[in-house]
Structures are given as C-alpha cells and as structure tokens.
Design a protein around this motif. Structure first.
Motif, PDB file in Angstrom:
ATOM      1  N   ILE A 121       0.836  -1.203   0.000  1.00 38.93           N
ATOM      2  CA  ILE A 121       0.000   0.000   0.000  1.00 38.93           C
ATOM      3  C   ILE A 121       0.871   1.253   0.000  1.00 38.93           C
ATOM      4  N   GLN A 122       1.999   1.208   0.713  1.00 38.15           N
ATOM      5  CA  GLN A 122       2.916   2.333   0.681  1.00 38.15           C
ATOM      6  C   GLN A 122       3.415   2.589  -0.745  1.00 38.15           C
ATOM      7  N   LEU A 123       3.801   1.508  -1.439  1.00 35.30           N
ATOM      8  CA  LEU A 123       4.279   1.654  -2.818  1.00 35.30           C
ATOM      9  C   LEU A 123       3.141   2.083  -3.744  1.00 35.30           C
ATOM     10  N   PHE A 124       1.950   1.581  -3.474  1.00 34.71           N
ATOM     11  CA  PHE A 124       0.772   1.948  -4.257  1.00 34.71           C
ATOM     12  C   PHE A 124       0.556   3.460  -4.210  1.00 34.71           C
ATOM     13  N   LEU A 125       0.684   4.038  -3.011  1.00 32.68           N
ATOM     14  CA  LEU A 125       0.522   5.485  -2.861  1.00 32.68           C
ATOM     15  C   LEU A 125       1.675   6.252  -3.499  1.00 32.68           C
ATOM     16  N   LYS A 126       2.876   5.717  -3.378  1.00 34.32           N
ATOM     17  CA  LYS A 126       4.053   6.379  -3.946  1.00 34.32           C
ATOM     18  C   LYS A 126       3.970   6.460  -5.466  1.00 34.32           C
ATOM     19  N   GLU A 127       3.396   5.436  -6.092  1.00 32.89           N
ATOM     20  CA  GLU A 127       3.319   5.372  -7.558  1.00 32.89           C
ATOM     21  C   GLU A 127       2.008   5.948  -8.087  1.00 32.89           C
ATOM     22  N   ARG A 128       1.439   6.889  -7.353  1.00 34.68           N
ATOM     23  CA  ARG A 128       0.121   7.425  -7.699  1.00 34.68           C
ATOM     24  C   ARG A 128       0.046   7.914  -9.154  1.00 34.68           C
TER      25      ARG A 128
END
Length: 485
Positions: free
Chosen positions: A222-229
C-alpha cells in the motif's frame, strides 16, 4: 514414563501442552501452506491443528520483543526461547507456528535480501543452519489517513469502490494486479507482432504491475501503491484505451491496416492525386501513432476516399488492357483465318491470351496490369510465330506429297494411280499450306531508332526519318511484313 517423571516434565515444561496437535510432517505442512498462501487476516488459529494457544503465545512474545525494538532472529525463537523451559516445543513445530503467523498477516520474515514473499520463504528456512540469518518483524500497520488515501486512489485507478480495511484492500489490489498482468500480457503478444499499437506503454505498465506484485506484505504494497500514484493514474488511462481498442476498435484497425496494404501497389499513382494522397498520408499517421485510439474513427472515411479513386484508376487500366488484348487477339485471329487453321489449332493459339484476359480482370495492381499488356503482345507474337512455323511445315509436306504422287504415277501402277485419286483419310492439318509463302514479320521499334534523347532540330528529324526509311525499305526488299511499335 512413570507418574513421577510425567509430573517432572509437566512442572519443567509447563507450556508444552500448548502444542495440542503434533504434526506428523511439519516440513511438508509448511511447504503446503506456502504453496497456497491464505488471505491475510484469515483465522488460522480457529482450527485445532493450528494449535491456537501456542500460536497466541508466539504472537505475544514477538509483539513484546518488537515493542522493545529488539532484533528477532528465527534461530533465537526456535532453539532458544521456545525450545527451552517452560516450552520445550519441537523446532519445526515452532517454525510452523511462525509461518502461520506470517500467512495470517501478523509478521514478516526477512532474509538477506529484505522481506520474503511466501514463495521465497521455504528457500530461506529449509535448513536450520539458515535460521540464524532469518529475521522476524512485527508487521507494520497502515495509518487510517493513508488507508483512506489508498482507498480513494484505488477507486480513481480502477473505477471500483475499494473495500474497507488494510487486508481487504491489499487482497483487492492483488486481484486487480493479477488481472492487469493477464490483460497486458495478452495485448503485448499482439503488439510485439508489430501490427497493433501500445507496445511501449504495455511494457511500462507490466513493469509497474510486477513491481507492485513483488511487495511481500500489505504495508509495503500500500505504501508503494501510494508512492506510484501518478504512474498508476497513467496506467489506468492506458488500460482503458487498450481495453476499448481490443474490445471495440480492433476490427476497424485491422480494416485500416488491410486497406493500407491493398493500396500499396498503386501508391505511386494514387500519390499523384491530391485527395488520395492526403487520405493515404492520414492513414499512415493513424497507423503509426503511438496512441491512435481517438483517431481510428477517421479510418472508414479515409478508406472510402482512397478506394473510390483507386477503383477509378483500376477501371481505366482494365479498359485499356482489355482493348489492347482484343487487338492482340485480333492479330492472331487474322493469321488463323489466312491459314485456314483447324478449330483445335485456333483454340490452342488463342487459349494463352484468353487465360491472360481472365487474370487481368482480377488484377488489382496497376503496375501488374501494365506488365500483363506487355505479356499479351509477347503471347500474340509467340502464337503468330508458331503459326508461321506450322505454315512452313504444311507447305513442305504438300510439296513432298506432290512429288511422291508424280513418282508413283510415273511407275504406271494402276493401284498407285487409284490410291493417288482416293487418298486414305487423315486428321485435319493444323493449318492449310498457303498458296503463296507467308511473309516473315519484321518488328521495327521506333523508340530504338529515335534514340535516348530528344528530336530538337530539323536535322534530328531528317536523321530519324532516314533511319526509319532504311529499315522499312530493307524489310520490303526482303519480302517481309513490317509491324511498327
């Protein structure tokens, strides 16, 4: 073991009984669980085989160590803490409990390369010697604010309402990534053929999808999901374009590509027509565009524009070719009439030209139609030359037959005289020997006499006419017929 011994064991290992179910082959059970990882948050402790009291004990101890910011090594838990009093648990039973906690989503296992995905775990823990380099980490939890941002991003990217809760969102994300990977993979196979668009964005999208899939737990994912917005929003647009293309536009695209290929043989002629040239250039632009999805709707009109002009060119070319072919057939027919050719010979002489006429009628290349006109003249020449050869052979045979008849008659044989009067029936000759010998043909290529340059002066004209006259007079002197080309 006697009662005193059992009491001693019970007092020494007071928590040994937490292992209510000893697995007959814990290593095999671990591999089975890792091969089919369960959904994070699934209540693995609900079954007796999972030893729920022992599972809770391990979970609480890891939480205590994590709260103290202590390094948690698998070997220390298995051989140290839970292998001694008051536990005395078998090593592989403890490892099995820790794997269950990992699959439950409470902890993560770390190797030398960082967090381990379920499919990587067995390679790191399969031998006790590697337990010293395997660490356990209490799973980090996504904050409520970040979780809401992730849910909103999930909706923006997929167009679907995101489920509530970290584990549910993680499961939905993994399912979405799996679907994307499958669809982008199928589209890539088509794009790699060079016949369909989107290969670059497909490769970029697959790279991002696999990067997200490689995260070992929900927190990192989820952290990476947000980072790759931003990249995910672009991916969503690409996915929408490609999904619509392969679902609704692929047929129109195939038609446009086929039209481009069909028009290619006549492109030199079509490019000289202003409307056709503009339409063809636009077709090229659409098919070469990296993102042609909003342009494909122009295709039908472009095809119709070029097709109408192309059909006009083809109609004119077919008419010219048919007229030319009729002229060549007429030349052969004239020779056949002069030589009183048999029906069979007429068919043989004209068949190649008739077959060529059928081929021309279906030919869609202007250049090939022009080449076929040349072929028609060559076929007519070959047919006429063959008829002249047959005429020579017929004349020679008639002369030989006449000489033979004179000799037989001179012998005075009544039978020979009778046979000469009533010859035996024979098959019709291909051609009848002409009363006068057929003149040979001489083809004069005027272009060759004129030379490669231009006629620019009166002297040039006189020189050309002199050469032409010389050729003509020489042909007539040789008893030849002249065909000007």
């Amino acid at each position: 073991m006697g009662k005193p011994d059992r009491l001693l064991v019970r007092n020494t290992f007071a928590k040994l009984g937490y292992i209510q179910h000893l697995n007959s082959d814990p290593q095999k059970e671990i591999q089975s669980l890792l091969a089919t990882p369960m959904t994070p948050g699934l209540a693995l402790e609900s079954t007796g085989e999972a030893n729920p009291r022992a599972l809770k004990e391990v979970s609480q101890h890891i939480e205590l160590l994590a709260a103290q910011s202590r390094r948690i090594v698998l070997h220390d838990l298995v051989d140290g803490h839970f292998g001694r009093r008051p536990y005395g648990w078998p090593e592989w039973e403890t490892v099995l409990l820790i794997v269950r906690l990992m699959l439950k989503g409470e902890v993560s296992l770390l190797g030398n390369g960082g967090p381990l995905a379920p499919q990587q775990v067995w390679g790191e823990i399969s031998t006790p010697a590697r337990w010293r380099t395997t660490e356990i980490q209490k799973r980090q939890q996504i904050g409520s604010g970040e979780l809401q941002k992730a849910r909103q991003l999930f909706k923006d990217v997929t167009g679907k309402i995101a489920p509530d809760g970290e584990d549910a969102l993680y499961a939905a994300l993994q399912s979405t990534l799996k679907g994307w990977e499958s669809d982008f993979g199928q589209w890539r196979a088509l794009a790699q053929s060079g016949q369909y668009p989107g290969l670059d964005v497909i490769e970029e999208s697959l790279k991002l999808v696999r990067k997200l899939q490689a995260t070992p737990d929900s927190f990192d994912a989820i952290q990476l999901f947000l980072k790759e917005r931003n990249a995910l929003l672009d991916l969503s647009d690409h996915y929408s374009d490609l999904s619509h293309f392969h679902g609704s536009q692929k047929g129109a695209w195939d038609k446009l590509r086929k039209a481009q290929q069909d028009f290619a043989p006549n492109r030199p002629k079509l490019d000289k027509h202003a409307d056709a040239s503009r339409a063809l250039a636009r077709i090229d632009e659409v098919l070469a565009a990296k993102s042609p999805y909003k342009l494909i709707r122009e295709g039908e009109g472009l095809i119709q524009t070029v097709a109408q002009i192309n059909e006009g060119f083809l109609k004119e070319a077919h008419q010219r070719a048919d007229s030319w072919l009729e002229k060549q057939i007429g030349k052969v027919n004239a020779e056949l009439d002069d030589l009183k050719a048999s029906p069979d010979q007429r068919n043989r002489s004209l068949l190649p030209l008739q077959n060529l006429r059928q081929r021309i009628a279906t030919q869609r290349s202007l250049a090939h139609i022009g080449q076929m006109q040349e072929e028609a003249r060559d076929l007519a020449d070959a047919a006429i030359d063959h008829l002249h050869l047959l005429a020579q052979q017929a004349a020679a045979k008639a002369k030989a037959d006449a000489e033979k008849a004179v000799i037989d008659t001179g012998n005075g044989s009544a039978q020979a005289i009778e046979e000469a009067k009533t010859p035996a029936p024979v098959a019709p000759a291909p051609v009848v020997a002409p009363a006068t010998p057929v003149k040979k043909r001489r083809v004069i290529e005027v272009q060759e006499l004129a030379g490669p340059g231009y006629l620019e002066t009166q002297a040039d004209i006189e020189d050309f006419m002199a050469r032409l006259r010389q050729e003509l007079e020489q042909a007539i002197a040789n008893q030849e017929r002249v065909e000007i080309r």
